[in-house]
Design a protein around this motif. Sequence first.
Motif, PDB file in Angstrom:
ATOM      1  N   PRO A  63      59.209 -93.854  23.897  1.00 28.35           N
ATOM      2  CA  PRO A  63      58.312 -94.997  24.012  1.00 28.35           C
ATOM      3  C   PRO A  63      59.485 -95.474  25.821  1.00 28.35           C
ATOM      4  CG  PRO A  63      60.793 -94.411  22.793  1.00 28.35           C
ATOM      5  CD  PRO A  63      59.881 -93.272  22.988  1.00 28.35           C
ATOM      6  N   PHE A  64      58.905 -97.134  26.205  1.00 27.58           N
ATOM      7  CA  PHE A  64      59.359 -97.559  27.435  1.00 27.58           C
ATOM      8  C   PHE A  64      60.574 -98.482  27.081  1.00 27.58           C
ATOM      9  CE2 PHE A  64      59.150-101.385  29.466  1.00 27.58           C
ATOM     10  CZ  PHE A  64      60.018-100.898  30.929  1.00 27.58           C
ATOM     11  N   LEU A  65      61.556 -98.810  26.574  1.00 25.88           N
ATOM     12  CA  LEU A  65      62.507 -99.147  26.016  1.00 25.88           C
ATOM     13  C   LEU A  65      62.892-100.558  27.504  1.00 25.88           C
ATOM     14  CD1 LEU A  65      65.099 -99.597  24.090  1.00 25.88           C
ATOM     15  CD2 LEU A  65      66.143 -98.524  25.721  1.00 25.88           C
ATOM     16  N   ALA A  66      62.683-101.671  26.896  1.00 23.17           N
ATOM     17  CA  ALA A  66      62.711-102.913  27.941  1.00 23.17           C
ATOM     18  C   ALA A  66      64.071-103.646  27.322  1.00 23.17           C
ATOM     19  CB  ALA A  66      61.647-103.703  27.692  1.00 23.17           C
ATOM     20  N   LYS A  67      64.711-103.981  27.284  1.00 22.63           N
ATOM     21  CA  LYS A  67      66.280-104.167  26.806  1.00 22.63           C
ATOM     22  C   LYS A  67      66.709-106.128  27.943  1.00 22.63           C
ATOM     23  CE  LYS A  67      70.237-103.949  24.002  1.00 22.63           C
ATOM     24  NZ  LYS A  67      71.673-103.356  23.504  1.00 22.63           N
ATOM     25  N   MET A  68      66.789-107.335  27.377  1.00 21.06           N
ATOM     26  CA  MET A  68      67.120-108.241  28.262  1.00 21.06           C
ATOM     27  C   MET A  68      69.306-107.756  28.419  1.00 21.06           C
ATOM     28  SD  MET A  68      63.992-111.210  28.503  1.00 21.06           S
ATOM     29  CE  MET A  68      65.947-112.191  29.260  1.00 21.06           C
ATOM     30  N   SER A  69      69.944-108.351  29.297  1.00 25.18           N
ATOM     31  CA  SER A  69      70.629-108.821  28.958  1.00 25.18           C
ATOM     32  C   SER A  69      70.849-109.890  27.773  1.00 25.18           C
ATOM     33  CB  SER A  69      71.551-109.451  30.359  1.00 25.18           C
ATOM     34  OG  SER A  69      72.786-109.465  30.130  1.00 25.18           O
TER      35      SER A  69
END
Length: 633
Positions: free
Chosen positions: A194-200
């Motif tokens: 999976p593409f992991l998108a995690k905002m700070s």
Amino acid sequence: MNLKDPLAILQHYWGHQAFKPKQEQIISAVLTGQDVLAILPTGGGKSVCYQIPALAKQGLCIVVTPLVALMKDQVAALNAKGIKAMAITGGIPFNELDTLLDNCIYGNYSFLYLSPERLQQELVQSRIKQMRPVLIAIDEAHCISQWGNDFRPAYTKISLLRELHPEVPFIAVTATATTKVSEDIASSLKLTAPFLAKMSLLRPELCYQCIQVPDKRYALLKALDSKAESVIIYVRNRKLTHQLAAFLNENDLSAQEYHGGLTNDQRASRMASWQNGHTSIMVATNAFGMGIDKADVRKVIHYQIPDSLESYYQEAGRAGRDGMAAKAIVLYNKEDLQVAKSQFLDSLPSKKFLKILYRQLSNYFQISYGEGSFTEHHLNFADFCQHYQLPFGVTYNGLQQLDRLGVLRFSSVYHKQTKIKFEASSNQLLDYFESRPNASMVGKMFLRLYGGITDHKTSVRLSLIAKQLNRPESFIVQQLNQLHTDGMIDLEMHDNDTSLTFLIPREDDKVINRFGGIIDAYQKNKKEQLKTMLAYVENKTACKQRLITTYFGEDLEADCGRCDYCTTHKNRPKKPNQEALCLAIKEALEKQALTGRQICEMLTFDTADVYAALDLMIHAKHIKLNDKNQYHL
């Protein structure tokens, strides 16, 4: 206009000119067929991340979410934009469910919202197999992890969608997830690379404060230094929302209360008043959360301690979404720390209690053994507790636990339970209806839909009649009251504040026994979460932003510079000369007796230091405390 282009879709349907951070990368990954895990904080625009790629692909998106209210809100919002969407919620009869699913297959729908429990039905599975989805979205994805803040066993079976449509990309979205929870989500959903998108999680504009105060109401007024700014005050029960709202209005502040016991019209009206600035302060339970999209909230104040850092971060994050300076404040005293333990731990329902509660609910609604699946019921929560002599707190938490376990769907929704029996003869009714067209229209619809209504008192659904006649429920109630006054019907109407949909057939103790290990693990997890929350509130040795981000697996390079620790602890003045402070207190008390608050206002010393000195002087018998809570010599 090219409505296959994501930005064009955003501008056309949502009216925004640009994407929020991470949204564009997430949407691009979905459009290339990649699985995605997106962890975006409150206000990060999670729903857009699956709605826009589904529209760009011009196909069906199946959305799984446990939140019925969120389903209804999103479906209504999409339909208002001219986008075809439907939600399969509880209380839908089998034949109607069959029709809705067929409509979804052949009716060119863009979105189908489902609860995870609905996926367990063979009819739903067989219809989904016939569908041709372009995307499958899992909202509130942390619910799939036993270590998440709201673990729901039914979520662990969502992966069957992967078996039904192995080629369709998945997108899982959530607002908060620790590293352990993120790994659980990816594993349980069988996400492929999976593409992991995690905002700070860093909120540089947000100042976190935990303030220990002896008088919380006084501290609250001090915190509300502007009458115009938009504020949310979170409390734990409905009674306190009313008390605090009244207190604030008495002090010339514009406030309203908000909780799950309000009618739909009341909630909509109060939300609108707050959104457009006519009301500045919303005093609310955590029922005030979903759908809040107000960027200029300047303060979120927790008047009582939340049960977990996950809940706190989401609620506090509703402040400062416009990027301007904002505050997230926890007001507490020593008693609150013990109350939190009592409220959250002592009221956790045991397996034994859950068995009793489930059996009593089944008996209350006269559900036969082996039946009741997907039937909807309403009750007055207080009346139910009093009827069975059940403690309110444990019962409420028990209903929430049964909801999480997928035994039933529990929501606080105002509803009138209505029972009717026609008392007049056929000739009397015909004469009566002849000169009263509105009563005739309503009365005849009841007679047409409820066959035994002339023989015995029958439970009826006002919403069904209102839908059939295309009239508001208030109109139906008005006509019923008139029919009752004129002696045509015998009418019972009770106010209910709780809606329950049983999701599985009744099997009494067997139902709870199968979840025994999960109940034990849940209780252990809740204890750990509360322990972490209390440690955060009491911590005086670390940056508040750093404590939050570290908990969720993110290391900050530096302290935030804005929280209570950063602004006061690092630059805290040296302790005052104790002798000088005690002398100043004595001089203040020479003229008259004063409360602690009045003394603090008169002196220039730090409030905490003043109260510490007062305690020492009381103990040394240098001053006394009278029955008006005033200090005197």
